[in-house]
Design an enzyme around this catalytic site. Structure first.
Site, PDB file in Angstrom:
ATOM      1  N   GLU A 213       0.803  -1.218   0.000  1.00 12.30           N
ATOM      2  CA  GLU A 213       0.000   0.000   0.000  1.00 12.30           C
ATOM      3  C   GLU A 213       0.836   1.267   0.000  1.00 12.30           C
ATOM      4  O   GLU A 213       0.517   2.235  -0.690  1.00 12.30           O
ATOM      5  CB  GLU A 213      -0.935  -0.004   1.212  1.00 12.30           C
ATOM      6  CG  GLU A 213      -1.825   1.220   1.328  1.00 12.30           C
ATOM      7  CD  GLU A 213      -2.885   1.283   0.242  1.00 12.30           C
ATOM      8  OE1 GLU A 213      -3.235   2.407  -0.149  1.00 12.30           O
ATOM      9  OE2 GLU A 213      -3.348   0.225  -0.211  1.00 12.30           O
ATOM     10  N   GLU A 214       1.926   1.274   0.763  1.00 12.43           N
ATOM     11  CA  GLU A 214       2.663   2.525   0.965  1.00 12.43           C
ATOM     12  C   GLU A 214       4.070   2.528   0.382  1.00 12.43           C
ATOM     13  O   GLU A 214       4.557   3.563  -0.047  1.00 12.43           O
ATOM     14  CB  GLU A 214       2.756   2.841   2.469  1.00 12.43           C
ATOM     15  CG  GLU A 214       1.430   2.746   3.210  1.00 12.43           C
ATOM     16  CD  GLU A 214       0.343   3.676   2.679  1.00 12.43           C
ATOM     17  OE1 GLU A 214       0.603   4.449   1.742  1.00 12.43           O
ATOM     18  OE2 GLU A 214      -0.779   3.611   3.194  1.00 12.43           O
ATOM     19  N   SER A 615     -10.995  10.533  -0.199  1.00  8.94           N
ATOM     20  CA  SER A 615      -9.908   9.990   0.612  1.00  8.94           C
ATOM     21  C   SER A 615      -9.163  11.146   1.290  1.00  8.94           C
ATOM     22  O   SER A 615      -9.754  11.837   2.110  1.00  8.94           O
ATOM     23  CB  SER A 615      -8.995   9.110  -0.231  1.00  8.94           C
ATOM     24  OG  SER A 615      -8.304   8.218   0.594  1.00  8.94           O
ATOM     25  N   ASP A 690     -14.568  -1.051   2.485  1.00 10.37           N
ATOM     26  CA  ASP A 690     -13.278  -0.377   2.341  1.00 10.37           C
ATOM     27  C   ASP A 690     -12.277  -0.966   3.331  1.00 10.37           C
ATOM     28  O   ASP A 690     -12.453  -0.862   4.542  1.00 10.37           O
ATOM     29  CB  ASP A 690     -13.461   1.125   2.591  1.00 10.37           C
ATOM     30  CG  ASP A 690     -12.283   1.953   2.104  1.00 10.37           C
ATOM     31  OD1 ASP A 690     -11.160   1.438   2.088  1.00 10.37           O
ATOM     32  OD2 ASP A 690     -12.498   3.132   1.751  1.00 10.37           O
ATOM     33  N   HIS A 722     -12.481   1.132  -1.567  1.00  9.77           N
ATOM     34  CA  HIS A 722     -12.065   2.530  -1.530  1.00  9.77           C
ATOM     35  C   HIS A 722     -12.335   3.268  -2.845  1.00  9.77           C
ATOM     36  O   HIS A 722     -12.387   4.492  -2.872  1.00  9.77           O
ATOM     37  CB  HIS A 722     -10.581   2.606  -1.185  1.00  9.77           C
ATOM     38  CG  HIS A 722     -10.141   3.929  -0.669  1.00  9.77           C
ATOM     39  ND1 HIS A 722     -10.774   4.577   0.368  1.00  9.77           N
ATOM     40  CD2 HIS A 722      -9.129   4.741  -1.051  1.00  9.77           C
ATOM     41  CE1 HIS A 722     -10.162   5.730   0.608  1.00  9.77           C
ATOM     42  NE2 HIS A 722      -9.172   5.855  -0.242  1.00  9.77           N
TER      43      HIS A 722
END
Length: 748
Positions: A213-214, A615, A690, A722
């Site tokens: 994800e990051e 978001s 989500d 999401h």
């Protein structure tokens, strides 16, 4: 945090068609189709069919890509173009070989992490065999091998395969299944399970949640260049906090015990092993005494003599480059990147190990992202100036030529550049001014490039270029003419204007705006879009993926506006560092400066400015409405993070620190604390499945509003994650909300 806003990207300046639209306003009549919301979301895509995953075959004779079907914009097939003749053909039909089986939960989650694959089906990725005679193709959770004559065979026993790939020499096919690494000889035979301990909370060969994800690391294993060894990550989720997440669907609710590393809580325990392709000779890499670390990147040296490992500290203020001996697992620190005061070290893929043991490396040590040459402990800066290098595309070691993308010609355009190691600073632009690149692929030495670009007058197109950047042939010219899906709407297409204003601290802030054909004396409402989060840039001189949606809004009488605030990307470290331990502050100030600019314009209805974001943008909507009641006519907040303590470690702690040590910063950044200050019309939206920004964020905010007896509207989406905003219904509801609360009697 790679999170959606339906308006990420930038606009386009003046089309020939825009000039025609101006002529229409002066009285010339032209026939043109009018956009509808239904057509914006229908197939085929109004921007034209866009090939993805573009690659050259090992011998360069074929250019392969996955392309959407004309009748199903989200289903992709594998295509090949002969680079000598320009002729294209479908190589693999996803419908012909796909079973339609439901994907494993693990693959669904991986696709959710990789936004380019969300909501799509068919063939989304593939891997060339190094001899160029076949391609490994995953479809519906199974693996197939396609040959160039169009024949396709299924590899038995690969159902549920994750992270499939062909080894560098072509001797093996590898994949992850049931949380273990498997290897299958390419010339036949059964797959061998290399690791046995995977299961429960233990995973081999995968990337943990925050890595996907990051850190943008999608895999957890790496072959050595000679096929002799594999480096394999083992991670254990056991320390990670368990969240009970309800995935609420249209026909029922599934309860997931999801391990989610919220800020300030434990991460996974991560180890790294090196083993042979049969699983023998396994050794553990010495990653140091500190266990609370991130494994950011792994790369073998070109000769396979060592493994390079980037080890990042939990606070992300230091990044060590380790050289690992594959025979012993012993690691040596080659160099360390350290953040400045009130800052952090950003990760990047813009680096390359060279055959002589040196390294081309991207660093922000002088305040901007630039290329350096590290050799035997010495550094040579290769690029310099108030601009940033984005990606390292190719390195020709024989000639010393480097090719990279950067915004050297201005912050609103990304171009391809070349230079030589022996002559730092002598840089040549290879792509045309007035365009902005969205993607570049190349052969290893940079003798040919696959370039995707768009400009103020053209949606994305792709071409094959030679070493000088000159176009050799079109891959997808995508000209808006004839039967192009957008051609009927071209006469009414409105241009995008660009400009700058000074922010509250004097920093120049770039904005873009699309207006209807203005009529004297009329004032117009504004649809003020924003994202504003770190790592993002909204204002570009290119064609955004949602341009038809923007044009539809303009045809409904809206002015569409965006501005890039401090804290966002590609303007240097100081510009980005402004949000250090202060999310929801400078972004709000800069967006408010944009609103003040809008209110100064004679054609803007100052009482009808509506704000929208998804978001991080949804978070900013709430913070802006809390900080400045009465400034905006209404706000729409999609899938917002309302409490940063609910978001993940790697993203949140990078900017906000540890909540157990800096609780005040987290309290100040929260959208919950001042929820009762919101007095303007608000709509909040969220997907009920989500797994990125949990629904808890919205329910917590709703509870605060209800406790304060504050009216607001809410729309929840069963089964949606999401990216719920990619569907038509959210926009139908948004426009209804804005018609009732902002436009009311329409344009004045």
């Amino acid at each position: 945090m790679r999170i959606w806003m339906a308006a990420i990207g930038a606009g386009v300046a003046i089309w020939a068609g825009a000039a025609m639209a101006e002529a229409d306003a002066a009285g010339t009549t032209r026939s043109a189709a009018k956009l509808t919301l239904e057509r914006v979301f229908a197939s085929p895509d109004l921007a034209g069919g866009q090939p993805q995953a573009l690659r050259l075959s090992p011998d360069g004779t074929l250019l392969t890509s996955v392309r959407p079907r004309a009748d199903e914009r989200n289903r992709f097939d594998l295509w090949a173009m002969d680079t000598r003749t320009g002729q294209s053909r479908m190589l693999v039909d996803s419908r012909a070989i796909g079973s339609g089986a439901e994907l494993s939960e693990a693959e669904k989650m991986q696709r959710e992490r990789d936004r380019s694959k969300t909501g799509k089906t068919g063939i989304l990725d593939y891997d060339w065999a190094p001899d160029g005679k076949s391609i490994l193709v995953p479809v519906d959770g199974e693996l197939f091998v396609a040959t160039l004559d169009g024949a396709v065979r299924k590899l038995e026993g690969t159902q549920g395969a994750l992270n499939p790939g062909v080894s560098p020499r072509g001797g093996y096919v590898s994949f992850v299944r049931d949380q273990n690494l498997w290897v299958r000889p390419a010339n036949g035979g059964d797959a061998r399970q290399l690791t046995k301990e995977g299961g429960g909370t233990v995973h081999f060969g995968e990337a943990e949640f925050v890595a996907q994800e990051e850190m943008h690391r999608r895999t957890g294993y790496w072959w050595s260049p000679d096929d002799r060894l594999i480096a394999v990550v083992r991670f254990d989720d056991a320390p990670v906090r368990v969240f009970t997440r309800a995935s609420i669907g249209a026909t029922g609710t599934s309860i997931y015990e999801q391990r989610y590393p919220a800020a300030g809580t434990p991460n996974v325990l991560v180890d790294l092993f090196i083993m042979k392709p049969d699983g023998s000779g396994r050794i553990k890499v010495d990653l140091g005494a500190e266990r609370d670390i991130y494994l950011a990147r792994m790369n073998w040296l070109p000769d396979g003599s060592a493994l390079l490992v980037q080890r990042q500290s939990r606070d992300q203020r230091t990044l060590d480059m380790l050289r690992v001996d594959p025979a012993t697992g012993k690691a040596t620190v080659l160099f360390t990147e350290r953040a400045g005061e009130r800052s952090w070290v950003n990760l990047s893929d813009a680096y390359r190990p060279l055959r002589d043991g040196s390294l081309i490396w991207r660093s922000e040590r002088d305040g901007y992202a630039h290329l350096y040459h590290w050799k035997a402990g010495s550094w040579t800066q290769l690029t310099k100036g108030p601009w940033v290098v984005d990606a390292l595309v190719a390195v020709d070691e024989a000639t010393g030529r480097l090719v990279f993308t950067a915004n050297r010609d201005g912050p609103l355009e990304r171009h391809l550049y070349a230079m030589n190691l022996a002559r730092p600073g002598e840089i040549t632009r290879l792509t045309e001014a007035g365009w902005s690149l969205s993607g570049v692929a190349a052969d290893g030495a940079g003798t040919r490039f696959i370039i995707s670009r768009s400009s103020p007058s053209q949606p994305k197109q792709t071409y094959l270029a030679d070493a000088s950047g000159k176009r050799v042939s079109w891959v997808n010219e995508n000209a808006v003419a004839g039967d192009h899906p957008y051609a009927p709407f071209l006469p009414t297409h409105r241009p995008t204007q660009f400009g700058t204003i000074k922010g509250p601290d004097g920093t120049p802030l770039h904005w873009q705006m699309i207006t209807p054909a203005l009529q004297k004396g009329k004032r117009y409402p504004v649809f003020f879009m924003h994202y504003g989060g770190p790592g993002s840039q909204d204002v570009w001189r290119d064609w955004p993926g949602n341009m038809p949606l923007r044009q539809f809004l303009v045809q409904q009488g809206w002015i569409v506006f965006q501005i890039d605030n401090r804290g966002s990307n590609n303007r240097g470290k100081a510009f980005e560092d402004a949000i250090w331990h202060a999310m929801g502050t400078v972004e709000v100030e800069d967006q408010l400066a944009g609103a003040a600019y809008l209110k100064s314009l004679p054609f803007v209805d100052a009482k009808k400015i509506a704000i929208y974001g998804w978001s991080y943008g949804g978070y900013l909507t709430l913070k802006m409405m809390e900080a400045h009641p009465g400034v905006f006519a209404a706000g729409i907040s999609g899938a917002p993070v309302t409490d940063w303590a609910l978001y993940d470690t790697h993203y949140t702690e990078r900017y906000m620190g540890d909540p157990t040590r800096d609780a005040a910063a987290y309290k100040g950044s929260s959208a919950l604390e001042l929820a009762d200050r919101i007095s303007d019309p608000l709509m909040i939206m969220h997907g009920m499945a989500d797994d990125n920004v949990f629904l808890d964020n919205t329910t917590a905010f709703a509870a605060r509003m209800q406790a304060a007896n504050k009216p607001f509207e809410m729309m929840l989406y069963p089964g949606k994650a999401h990216g719920a905003v990619r569907d038509i219904h959210p926009w139908t509801m948004m426009l209804d909300f804005l018609d009732r609360h902002v436009k009311k009697n329409g344009v004045k």
